[in-house]
Scaffold this motif. Structure first.
Motif, short mmCIF file in Angstrom:
data_model
loop_
_atom_site.label_atom_id
_atom_site.label_comp_id
_atom_site.label_asym_id
_atom_site.label_seq_id
_atom_site.Cartn_x
_atom_site.Cartn_y
_atom_site.Cartn_z
N GLY A 1 2.62 -2.65 -9.98
CA GLY A 1 3.26 -2.28 -11.16
C GLY A 1 3.80 -3.63 -12.13
O GLY A 1 3.46 -3.87 -13.45
N VAL A 2 4.66 -4.25 -11.48
CA VAL A 2 5.55 -5.23 -11.73
C VAL A 2 4.61 -6.42 -12.40
O VAL A 2 4.61 -7.10 -13.23
N ALA A 3 3.34 -6.66 -11.25
CA ALA A 3 2.63 -7.81 -11.40
C ALA A 3 1.45 -7.58 -12.32
O ALA A 3 1.05 -8.42 -13.25
N ARG A 4 1.26 -6.12 -12.67
CA ARG A 4 0.45 -6.05 -14.02
C ARG A 4 1.20 -6.29 -15.23
O ARG A 4 0.67 -6.89 -16.07
N VAL A 5 2.45 -5.94 -15.33
CA VAL A 5 2.91 -6.13 -16.62
C VAL A 5 3.35 -7.50 -16.55
O VAL A 5 3.15 -8.21 -17.90
N ALA A 6 3.72 -8.37 -15.82
CA ALA A 6 3.93 -9.69 -15.70
C ALA A 6 2.49 -10.45 -16.23
O ALA A 6 2.63 -11.63 -17.03
N GLY A 7 1.23 -10.21 -15.61
CA GLY A 7 0.09 -10.90 -15.91
C GLY A 7 -0.19 -10.40 -17.41
O GLY A 7 -0.76 -11.36 -18.30
N ILE A 8 -0.04 -9.21 -18.03
CA ILE A 8 -0.39 -9.04 -19.22
C ILE A 8 0.55 -9.69 -20.24
O ILE A 8 0.21 -10.29 -21.09
N MET A 9 1.98 -9.72 -20.13
CA MET A 9 2.81 -10.64 -20.67
C MET A 9 2.60 -11.93 -20.78
O MET A 9 2.32 -12.78 -21.80
N ALA A 10 2.06 -12.65 -19.55
CA ALA A 10 1.55 -14.08 -19.49
C ALA A 10 0.35 -14.26 -20.35
O ALA A 10 0.17 -15.43 -21.08
N ALA B 1 0.93 -1.23 -0.08
CA ALA B 1 -0.08 -0.07 0.06
C ALA B 1 0.80 1.29 -0.19
O ALA B 1 0.54 2.22 -0.54
N ALA B 2 2.07 1.29 0.74
CA ALA B 2 2.73 2.37 0.78
C ALA B 2 3.85 2.53 -0.20
O ALA B 2 4.33 3.57 -0.35
N GLY B 3 4.00 1.59 -1.20
CA GLY B 3 4.89 1.43 -2.35
C GLY B 3 6.36 1.09 -1.58
O GLY B 3 7.45 1.94 -2.22
N THR B 4 6.50 0.45 -0.35
CA THR B 4 7.94 0.62 0.13
C THR B 4 8.65 -1.05 0.22
O THR B 4 9.35 -1.17 0.85
N VAL B 5 8.00 -1.69 -0.73
CA VAL B 5 8.64 -3.23 -0.87
C VAL B 5 9.94 -2.90 -1.45
O VAL B 5 10.18 -2.01 -2.40
N ALA B 6 11.03 -3.61 -0.92
CA ALA B 6 12.40 -3.26 -1.41
C ALA B 6 12.65 -3.70 -2.93
O ALA B 6 13.25 -3.01 -3.65
N LYS B 7 11.82 -4.80 -3.43
CA LYS B 7 11.97 -5.09 -4.73
C LYS B 7 11.36 -4.05 -5.68
O LYS B 7 11.56 -3.99 -7.13
N ASP C 1 6.46 -13.60 -5.44
CA ASP C 1 7.69 -13.78 -5.91
C ASP C 1 8.54 -12.37 -5.31
O ASP C 1 9.61 -12.31 -4.64
N MET C 2 7.84 -10.97 -5.46
CA MET C 2 8.24 -9.91 -4.84
C MET C 2 8.06 -9.68 -3.51
O MET C 2 8.89 -9.00 -2.84
#
Length: 162
Positions: free
Chosen positions: A56-65, A45-51, A131-132
């Motif tokens: 945003g990354v999950a969105r792109v991964a899902g579209i690519m998949a 929620a805060a956008g503070t995950v280290a990776k 994963d993230m």
């Protein structure tokens, strides 16, 4: 065997022949969720995950998949997707559970539907979240992935009834 369209009269696996079907607009929506810890929930929620930007990354991964579904599911047709989008919703339940809900909407104008593309997209998006965030806490659970809606084609409209 006739009820199983991915088998011929002798029981051999086949790709369904859709060459006689008319192309029309097909839409599918698949949904699912991942239960996460409060810490992961707050960091997403805060956008503070280290990776980085998890959603945003999950969105792109899902579209690519979704675009590569025919490479992953052996008897799926290669389809020209006209639209693919992933939406996320953070949910905190009253019983103390934390969820990231995902919805993948896929469209095409083709001779067969995009249910598998939507299901693939939502699954890979949820796996990407796992994963993230697994360095924070591995106690996450992907849940309730299913086709929520589809339209177009011979079978018409489908709406999940829970």
């Amino acid at each position: 065997m006739s009820d199983f369209t991915h088998f011929d009269a002798e029981g051999k696996a086949i790709m369904v022949d859709v060459s006689e079907k008319n192309a029309n607009l097909r839409t599918a929506v698949a949904i699912g969720s991942i239960m996460v810890s409060e810490e992961i929930y707050e960091k997403i929620a805060a956008g503070t995950v280290a990776k980085g930007d998890v959603l945003g990354v999950a969105r792109v991964a899902g579209i690519m998949a979704a675009k590569k579904t025919s490479e992953l599911i052996p008897l799926c047709h290669l389809l020209p997707l006209t639209s693919c989008k992933l939406d996320f919703d953070l949910q905190h339940s009253e019983d103390g559970h934390y969820f990231v809900n995902a919805a993948c909407t896929v469209k095409t104008v083709a001779q067969t539907g995009v249910e598998m593309e939507a299901l693939t997209g939502v699954n890979i998006a949820l796996l990407t979240i796992y994963d993230m965030c697994k360095a924070i806490d591995k106690h996450m659970s992907i849940q309730h992935v299913h086709l929520a809606y589809k339209s177009g084609g011979k079978s018409g409209e489908f709406l999940w009834q829970s």
